[in-house]
Write a protein that holds these residues in place. Structure first.
Motif, PDB file in Angstrom:
ATOM      1  N   THR A  66      13.289  20.529  26.096  1.00  0.00           N
ATOM      2  CA  THR A  66      14.102  19.329  26.344  1.00  0.00           C
ATOM      3  C   THR A  66      14.393  19.167  27.831  1.00  0.00           C
ATOM      4  N   ALA A  67      14.709  20.239  28.499  1.00  0.00           N
ATOM      5  CA  ALA A  67      14.960  20.175  29.939  1.00  0.00           C
ATOM      6  C   ALA A  67      13.705  19.733  30.682  1.00  0.00           C
ATOM      7  N   TYR A  68      12.539  20.210  30.254  1.00  0.00           N
ATOM      8  CA  TYR A  68      11.287  19.799  30.887  1.00  0.00           C
ATOM      9  C   TYR A  68      11.032  18.308  30.702  1.00  0.00           C
ATOM     10  N   VAL A  69      11.270  17.796  29.503  1.00  0.00           N
ATOM     11  CA  VAL A  69      11.045  16.366  29.233  1.00  0.00           C
ATOM     12  C   VAL A  69      11.998  15.513  30.068  1.00  0.00           C
ATOM     13  N   VAL A  70      13.264  15.889  30.112  1.00  0.00           N
ATOM     14  CA  VAL A  70      14.244  15.111  30.890  1.00  0.00           C
ATOM     15  C   VAL A  70      13.919  15.175  32.378  1.00  0.00           C
ATOM     16  N   LEU A  71      13.570  16.338  32.872  1.00  0.00           N
ATOM     17  CA  LEU A  71      13.253  16.485  34.288  1.00  0.00           C
ATOM     18  C   LEU A  71      11.999  15.699  34.666  1.00  0.00           C
ATOM     19  N   SER A  72      10.981  15.725  33.825  1.00  0.00           N
ATOM     20  CA  SER A  72       9.765  14.974  34.143  1.00  0.00           C
ATOM     21  C   SER A  72      10.033  13.472  34.109  1.00  0.00           C
ATOM     22  N   TYR A  73      10.910  13.007  33.207  1.00  0.00           N
ATOM     23  CA  TYR A  73      11.250  11.587  33.178  1.00  0.00           C
ATOM     24  C   TYR A  73      11.999  11.191  34.444  1.00  0.00           C
ATOM     25  N   VAL A  74      12.927  12.043  34.897  1.00  0.00           N
ATOM     26  CA  VAL A  74      13.679  11.740  36.114  1.00  0.00           C
ATOM     27  C   VAL A  74      12.747  11.682  37.316  1.00  0.00           C
ATOM     28  N   TRP A  75      11.766  12.592  37.375  1.00  0.00           N
ATOM     29  CA  TRP A  75      10.833  12.593  38.502  1.00  0.00           C
ATOM     30  C   TRP A  75       9.935  11.368  38.527  1.00  0.00           C
ATOM     31  N   THR A  76       9.575  10.826  37.360  1.00  0.00           N
ATOM     32  CA  THR A  76       8.665   9.679  37.315  1.00  0.00           C
ATOM     33  C   THR A  76       9.394   8.369  37.094  1.00  0.00           C
ATOM     34  N   PHE A  77      10.717   8.336  37.137  1.00  0.00           N
ATOM     35  CA  PHE A  77      11.461   7.125  36.843  1.00  0.00           C
ATOM     36  C   PHE A  77      11.145   6.009  37.836  1.00  0.00           C
ATOM     37  N   ASP A  78      11.023   6.322  39.111  1.00  0.00           N
ATOM     38  CA  ASP A  78      10.716   5.280  40.094  1.00  0.00           C
ATOM     39  C   ASP A  78       9.376   4.621  39.782  1.00  0.00           C
ATOM     40  N   HIS A  79       8.399   5.406  39.378  1.00  0.00           N
ATOM     41  CA  HIS A  79       7.089   4.857  39.031  1.00  0.00           C
ATOM     42  C   HIS A  79       7.182   3.978  37.785  1.00  0.00           C
ATOM     43  N   ILE A  80       7.932   4.415  36.788  1.00  0.00           N
ATOM     44  CA  ILE A  80       8.099   3.643  35.553  1.00  0.00           C
ATOM     45  C   ILE A  80       8.879   2.375  35.847  1.00  0.00           C
ATOM     46  N   LYS A  81       9.853   2.440  36.730  1.00  0.00           N
ATOM     47  CA  LYS A  81      10.688   1.287  37.048  1.00  0.00           C
ATOM     48  C   LYS A  81       9.856   0.182  37.686  1.00  0.00           C
ATOM     49  N   HIS A  82       8.892   0.531  38.519  1.00  0.00           N
ATOM     50  CA  HIS A  82       8.080  -0.483  39.194  1.00  0.00           C
ATOM     51  C   HIS A  82       6.998  -1.042  38.290  1.00  0.00           C
ATOM     52  N   ASP A  83       6.644  -0.377  37.215  1.00  0.00           N
ATOM     53  CA  ASP A  83       5.587  -0.850  36.327  1.00  0.00           C
ATOM     54  C   ASP A  83       6.072  -1.795  35.242  1.00  0.00           C
ATOM     55  N   ARG A  84       7.370  -1.945  35.036  1.00  0.00           N
ATOM     56  CA  ARG A  84       7.824  -2.811  33.948  1.00  0.00           C
ATOM     57  C   ARG A  84       7.635  -4.276  34.317  1.00  0.00           C
ATOM     58  N   TRP A  85       7.432  -5.089  33.305  1.00  0.00           N
ATOM     59  CA  TRP A  85       7.204  -6.515  33.528  1.00  0.00           C
ATOM     60  C   TRP A  85       8.516  -7.176  33.921  1.00  0.00           C
ATOM     61  N   ARG A  86       8.421  -8.099  34.848  1.00  0.00           N
ATOM     62  CA  ARG A  86       9.613  -8.823  35.280  1.00  0.00           C
ATOM     63  C   ARG A  86       9.480 -10.282  34.843  1.00  0.00           C
ATOM     64  N   LYS A  87      10.580 -10.844  34.414  1.00  0.00           N
ATOM     65  CA  LYS A  87      10.562 -12.214  33.975  1.00  0.00           C
ATOM     66  C   LYS A  87      10.460 -13.152  35.157  1.00  0.00           C
ATOM     67  N   TYR A  88      11.161 -12.837  36.219  1.00  0.00           N
ATOM     68  CA  TYR A  88      11.127 -13.678  37.406  1.00  0.00           C
ATOM     69  C   TYR A  88      10.575 -12.854  38.559  1.00  0.00           C
ATOM     70  N   HIS A  89       9.555 -13.410  39.228  1.00  0.00           N
ATOM     71  CA  HIS A  89       8.937 -12.661  40.331  1.00  0.00           C
ATOM     72  C   HIS A  89       9.587 -13.024  41.629  1.00  0.00           C
TER      73      HIS A  89
END
Length: 89
Positions: A66-89
């Motif tokens: 569980t700690a590994y999953v949470v830590l890996s998500y925190v490390w890649t959050f910036d990458h995931i945040k930029h990949d989400r679709w935005r309604k307004y560009h």
């Protein structure tokens, strides 16, 4: 049935009452060998309590996963945040 009283010399320091303290101190071994034995016993109790703990089971493995999953998500959050679709560009 009540327990038998424990002799003062066999009591631990935390179990000794204030009125029994002089008698308890008189039964201690103050020779160099006695001091070394006392220090060794304290060290052995410390190691048993804090160093030689029980072997990990499924709970420790699940916690580590569980700690590994949470830590890996925190490390890649910036990458995931930029990949989400935005309604307004």
């Amino acid at each position: 049935m009540a327990d038998r009283p424990v002799p003062v010399k066999d009591m631990r320091l935390l179990d000794v009452k204030v009125e029994q303290l002089p008698a308890w101190l008189a039964t201690r071994d103050y020779t160099p060998a006695g001091i070394v034995t006392g220090v060794r016993g304290g060290y052995d109790r410390f190691v048993k309590k804090y160093i030689d703990v029980r072997k990990p089971g499924i709970g420790g493995l699940a916690m580590m996963l569980t700690a590994y999953v949470v830590l890996s998500y925190v490390w890649t959050f910036d990458h995931i945040k930029h990949d989400r679709w935005r309604k307004y560009h």
